[in-house]
Write a protein that holds these residues in place. Structure first.
Motif, PDB file in Angstrom:
ATOM      1  N   ASN A 223       0.834  -1.316  -0.384  1.00 31.85           N
ATOM      2  CA  ASN A 223       0.030   0.129   0.071  1.00 31.85           C
ATOM      3  C   ASN A 223       0.663   1.291  -0.034  1.00 31.85           C
ATOM      4  O   ASN A 223       1.916   1.191   0.492  1.00 31.85           O
ATOM      5  N   ASP A 224       0.067   1.969  -0.833  1.00 27.38           N
ATOM      6  CA  ASP A 224       1.138   3.690  -0.317  1.00 27.38           C
ATOM      7  C   ASP A 224       2.318   3.682  -0.874  1.00 27.38           C
ATOM      8  O   ASP A 224       3.210   3.937  -0.177  1.00 27.38           O
ATOM      9  N   SER A 225       2.750   2.750  -1.871  1.00 28.55           N
ATOM     10  CA  SER A 225       4.051   2.666  -2.819  1.00 28.55           C
ATOM     11  C   SER A 225       4.239   2.647  -4.016  1.00 28.55           C
ATOM     12  O   SER A 225       3.276   2.410  -4.856  1.00 28.55           O
ATOM     13  N   PHE A 226       5.266   2.864  -4.305  1.00 30.18           N
ATOM     14  CA  PHE A 226       5.646   3.109  -6.010  1.00 30.18           C
ATOM     15  C   PHE A 226       6.632   2.331  -6.388  1.00 30.18           C
ATOM     16  O   PHE A 226       7.789   2.711  -5.771  1.00 30.18           O
ATOM     17  N   ILE A 227       5.643   1.337  -6.622  1.00 27.17           N
ATOM     18  CA  ILE A 227       6.777  -0.012  -6.874  1.00 27.17           C
ATOM     19  C   ILE A 227       7.469  -0.221  -8.478  1.00 27.17           C
ATOM     20  O   ILE A 227       5.999  -0.293  -9.430  1.00 27.17           O
ATOM     21  N   ILE A 228       8.517  -0.603  -8.406  1.00 35.01           N
ATOM     22  CA  ILE A 228       9.306  -0.470  -9.878  1.00 35.01           C
ATOM     23  C   ILE A 228       9.627  -2.269 -10.120  1.00 35.01           C
ATOM     24  O   ILE A 228      10.764  -2.872  -9.408  1.00 35.01           O
ATOM     25  N   LEU A 229       9.480  -3.008 -10.861  1.00 36.35           N
ATOM     26  CA  LEU A 229       9.696  -3.994 -11.425  1.00 36.35           C
ATOM     27  C   LEU A 229      10.555  -3.911 -12.988  1.00 36.35           C
ATOM     28  O   LEU A 229      10.169  -3.650 -13.586  1.00 36.35           O
ATOM     29  N   ASP A 230      11.815  -3.787 -12.823  1.00 42.35           N
ATOM     30  CA  ASP A 230      12.966  -3.854 -13.595  1.00 42.35           C
ATOM     31  C   ASP A 230      13.052  -5.260 -14.104  1.00 42.35           C
ATOM     32  O   ASP A 230      13.933  -5.771 -13.536  1.00 42.35           O
ATOM     33  N   GLU A 231      13.675  -4.849 -15.633  1.00 43.49           N
ATOM     34  CA  GLU A 231      14.102  -6.261 -16.230  1.00 43.49           C
ATOM     35  C   GLU A 231      13.396  -7.635 -16.705  1.00 43.49           C
ATOM     36  O   GLU A 231      13.780  -8.648 -15.903  1.00 43.49           O
ATOM     37  N   ALA A 232      11.854  -7.441 -16.266  1.00 46.88           N
ATOM     38  CA  ALA A 232      10.514  -8.214 -16.656  1.00 46.88           C
ATOM     39  C   ALA A 232      10.394  -9.716 -16.944  1.00 46.88           C
ATOM     40  O   ALA A 232      10.107 -10.354 -17.355  1.00 46.88           O
ATOM     41  N   GLN A 233      11.243  -8.832 -18.132  1.00 47.92           N
ATOM     42  CA  GLN A 233      11.240  -9.668 -18.854  1.00 47.92           C
ATOM     43  C   GLN A 233      11.942 -12.050 -18.575  1.00 47.92           C
ATOM     44  O   GLN A 233      11.456 -12.765 -19.284  1.00 47.92           O
ATOM     45  N   ASN A 234      13.127 -11.476 -17.265  1.00 47.96           N
ATOM     46  CA  ASN A 234      13.168 -12.036 -17.219  1.00 47.96           C
ATOM     47  C   ASN A 234      12.399 -13.147 -15.750  1.00 47.96           C
ATOM     48  O   ASN A 234      12.550 -13.695 -15.169  1.00 47.96           O
ATOM     49  N   THR A 235      10.984 -12.469 -15.566  1.00 46.71           N
ATOM     50  CA  THR A 235      10.336 -12.938 -14.911  1.00 46.71           C
ATOM     51  C   THR A 235       9.581 -14.023 -15.699  1.00 46.71           C
ATOM     52  O   THR A 235       9.160 -14.517 -16.772  1.00 46.71           O
ATOM     53  N   THR A 236       9.013 -15.213 -15.000  1.00 46.43           N
ATOM     54  CA  THR A 236       8.287 -16.189 -15.178  1.00 46.43           C
ATOM     55  C   THR A 236       6.283 -15.848 -14.896  1.00 46.43           C
ATOM     56  O   THR A 236       6.399 -15.061 -14.551  1.00 46.43           O
ATOM     57  N   ARG A 237       5.385 -16.678 -16.083  1.00 42.79           N
ATOM     58  CA  ARG A 237       4.574 -16.180 -15.718  1.00 42.79           C
ATOM     59  C   ARG A 237       3.846 -16.437 -14.555  1.00 42.79           C
ATOM     60  O   ARG A 237       3.319 -15.408 -13.587  1.00 42.79           O
TER      61      ARG A 237
END
Length: 316
Positions: A223-237
């Motif tokens: 909550n109340d956060s700014f969240i960044i996921l970088d290099e997301a191509q290396n995540t799985t489904r």
């Protein structure tokens, strides 16, 4: 030959010293540019001279509006022109700027960057997809810093998948935190570019800024956060679904990645590609796509990306 009059300090700011950006513009427009005192001289191709005259005029409007200009802005102006931008540059810059601090103001380097900034402001979930060097991560971190400064959020959370790209985590020295730290380094670099290093460390100690591998997100509601996921191509489904469902009240998330640089096993589908296929069209989720022409690093980077894309096509 065109001979135009502008204040000398304006001409010095753009043309005062040799630069890769000016050489790029001269080569692209088939012109030569020089100045003496308050006189700007443009020679060469007729159409190129007209375009250059228009670009310089637009940059001068920025200068008059109190925005510092430099050769890099000249290149940005050229790309905006090539993209068919019809508005005025001053409004574009003012509407798209991100004020991280009085001394650190970030401006878009092209039309797609402006669209990306607008998308992050208007949506709770934004995907920035494209090659390295297009400003995806840097602009996302800048937006997060701005949101924290303006008290729009209480925390910044930056995360990446710790995927082995040709190296084995188990053979790296140190404990788990030290092993994954190299994978998170680019996020630290963006933070240090936008904020004082000492302030970053203090905010991290206070848990206002968190930089962690994506595995650390499991089971949380942010909550109340700014969240960044970088290099997301290396995540799985599964990882992507887990991450996206962490979004809590009054939070924003930005997901960045380059689908041409996937390091997970070929047998597993990238979570970024999967998300782009199934989430497009959902209100509140925006997708912004970048290409090699949006690269804002060394001019050679664009040529390198283009060469690899061409090579990949010839091997299909």
């Amino acid at each position: 030959m065109l001979n135009l009059n502008y204040p000398q300090d304006f001409l010095i700011s753009i043309f005062g010293s040799p630069s890769e950006e000016i050489s790029f513009i001269e080569e692209s427009l088939k012109i030569s540019v020089s100045f003496r005192n308050d006189s700007l001289i443009i020679d060469g191709d007729e159409e190129g001279k007209e375009v250059c005259q228009k670009l310089v005029s637009e940059l001068y409007s920025l200068f008059q509006g109190g925005i510092k200009v430099n050769p890099e802005d000249f290149k940005t102006a050229y790309y905006l022109y090539k993209d068919g931008f019809k508005g005025d540059f001053l409004s574009f810059y003012r509407d798209s700027k991100i004020v991280c601090s009085p001394s650190r103001i970030v401006f878009p380097k092209g039309l797609n960057q402006g669209r990306y900034i607008s998308a992050m402001r208007m949506n709770d979930c934004t995907f920035g997809i494209g090659p390295a060097g297009t400003g995806k991560t840097f602009l996302a971190v800048a937006m997060a810093v701005w949101a924290l400064k303006e008290k729009r959020v209480k925390r910044i959370i930056l995360t990446r998948p710790a995927v082995e790209a040709g190296e084995k985590l188990g053979f790296l020295p140190g404990d788990l935190a030290e092993k994954v730290n190299p994978y998170l380094r680019p996020l630290y670099d963006s933070l240090f570019d936008l904020m004082d290093v000492e302030k970053v460390h203090k905010l991290m100690e206070a848990d206002v800024i968190e930089v962690a591998p994506i595995a650390f997100m499991r089971g949380r509601t942010l909550n109340d956060s700014f969240i960044i996921l970088d290099e997301a191509q290396n995540t799985t489904r599964e990882q992507m679904k887990m991450f996206l469902t962490r979004l809590g009240f009054n939070s924003k998330t930005v997901i960045t990645g380059d689908i041409t640089q996937i390091d997970i096993e070929p047998s597993r589908k990238s979570g970024l590609i999967d998300a782009a296929e199934i989430l497009t069209g959902i209100k509140g989720i925006s997708f912004v796509y970048f290409s090699e022409k949006d690269v804002v690093r060394h001019p050679l980077v664009q040529k390198i990306i283009k060469a690899y894309e061409k090579s990949n096509g010839s091997h299909k």
